[in-house]
Design a protein around this motif. Structure first.
Motif, PDB file in Angstrom:
ATOM      1  N   PRO A  51      81.860 -57.200 -34.278  1.00  0.00           N
ATOM      2  CA  PRO A  51      81.660 -58.511 -33.643  1.00  0.00           C
ATOM      3  C   PRO A  51      81.838 -58.401 -32.136  1.00  0.00           C
ATOM      4  O   PRO A  51      82.546 -57.517 -31.636  1.00  0.00           O
ATOM      5  CB  PRO A  51      82.760 -59.377 -34.263  1.00  0.00           C
ATOM      6  N   ALA A  52      81.216 -59.315 -31.403  1.00  0.00           N
ATOM      7  CA  ALA A  52      81.330 -59.336 -29.947  1.00  0.00           C
ATOM      8  C   ALA A  52      82.732 -59.826 -29.560  1.00  0.00           C
ATOM      9  O   ALA A  52      83.306 -60.700 -30.203  1.00  0.00           O
ATOM     10  CB  ALA A  52      80.287 -60.272 -29.356  1.00  0.00           C
ATOM     11  N   THR A  53      83.308 -59.244 -28.523  1.00  0.00           N
ATOM     12  CA  THR A  53      84.607 -59.658 -28.017  1.00  0.00           C
ATOM     13  C   THR A  53      84.373 -60.537 -26.804  1.00  0.00           C
ATOM     14  O   THR A  53      83.753 -60.113 -25.834  1.00  0.00           O
ATOM     15  CB  THR A  53      85.454 -58.439 -27.618  1.00  0.00           C
ATOM     16  N   TYR A  54      84.879 -61.762 -26.865  1.00  0.00           N
ATOM     17  CA  TYR A  54      84.656 -62.699 -25.776  1.00  0.00           C
ATOM     18  C   TYR A  54      85.888 -62.828 -24.878  1.00  0.00           C
ATOM     19  O   TYR A  54      85.906 -63.614 -23.965  1.00  0.00           O
ATOM     20  CB  TYR A  54      84.276 -64.069 -26.330  1.00  0.00           C
ATOM     21  N   SER A  55      86.941 -62.062 -25.139  1.00  0.00           N
ATOM     22  CA  SER A  55      88.139 -62.101 -24.309  1.00  0.00           C
ATOM     23  C   SER A  55      87.962 -61.196 -23.109  1.00  0.00           C
ATOM     24  O   SER A  55      87.270 -60.181 -23.165  1.00  0.00           O
ATOM     25  CB  SER A  55      89.356 -61.620 -25.106  1.00  0.00           C
ATOM     26  N   ASP A  56      88.621 -61.559 -22.029  1.00  0.00           N
ATOM     27  CA  ASP A  56      88.645 -60.716 -20.829  1.00  0.00           C
ATOM     28  C   ASP A  56      89.819 -59.761 -21.004  1.00  0.00           C
ATOM     29  O   ASP A  56      90.947 -60.066 -20.628  1.00  0.00           O
ATOM     30  CB  ASP A  56      88.800 -61.587 -19.589  1.00  0.00           C
ATOM     31  N   LEU A  57      89.574 -58.611 -21.620  1.00  0.00           N
ATOM     32  CA  LEU A  57      90.644 -57.687 -21.971  1.00  0.00           C
ATOM     33  C   LEU A  57      91.347 -57.120 -20.750  1.00  0.00           C
ATOM     34  O   LEU A  57      92.542 -56.833 -20.791  1.00  0.00           O
ATOM     35  CB  LEU A  57      90.106 -56.566 -22.858  1.00  0.00           C
ATOM     36  N   VAL A  58      90.652 -56.999 -19.643  1.00  0.00           N
ATOM     37  CA  VAL A  58      91.281 -56.504 -18.415  1.00  0.00           C
ATOM     38  C   VAL A  58      92.322 -57.522 -17.950  1.00  0.00           C
ATOM     39  O   VAL A  58      93.440 -57.171 -17.570  1.00  0.00           O
ATOM     40  CB  VAL A  58      90.220 -56.248 -17.313  1.00  0.00           C
TER      41      VAL A  58
END
Length: 116
Positions: A6-13
């Motif tokens: 699935p696509a990750t929509y969080s700003d992991l940085v």
């Protein structure tokens, strides 16, 4: 991106850059955060067994000068007038009586000063 992920929509940085202090502050500011479950919290809580109340929590702390329960007779129109303003009518009667007593004290002081 692989088709089965699935696509990750969080700003992991941004998430990685968040400090522990920032996380703690955000938790403290969250109104949905549960209270700390301390011994004091349990002492104040109601104790239930299923739907049965076994022990009522402590409730309000005791007042320094608690009010005394009395029974007095008041004219019906006086009661109706205070009740017409809604909840708190007994407290308003108490405030009116207190204001009357303060006025009497002022008059006594004024008469003592004028007679001196």
């Amino acid at each position: 991106m692989a088709e089965n992920k699935p696509a990750t929509y969080s700003d992991l940085v941004k998430v990685d850059a968040t400090t522990d202090d920032q996380i703690a502050r955000q938790i403290a500011e969250d109104p949905d955060t549960a209270p700390q479950l301390t011994e004091d919290w349990f002492d104040k809580a109601d104790l239930h067994y299923g739907e049965t109340l076994l022990r009522r929590g402590r409730g309000r702390p005791p007042l320094d000068t608690p009010k005394k329960l009395v029974s007095i007779r008041l004219d019906q129109d006086v009661i109706e007038r205070f009740r017409a303003d809604g909840p708190g009518w007994q407290s308003r009667i108490n405030a009116a009586l207190r204001q009357h007593l303060r006025g009497k004290q002022r008059k006594r002081r004024a008469s003592r000063l004028s007679s001196s």
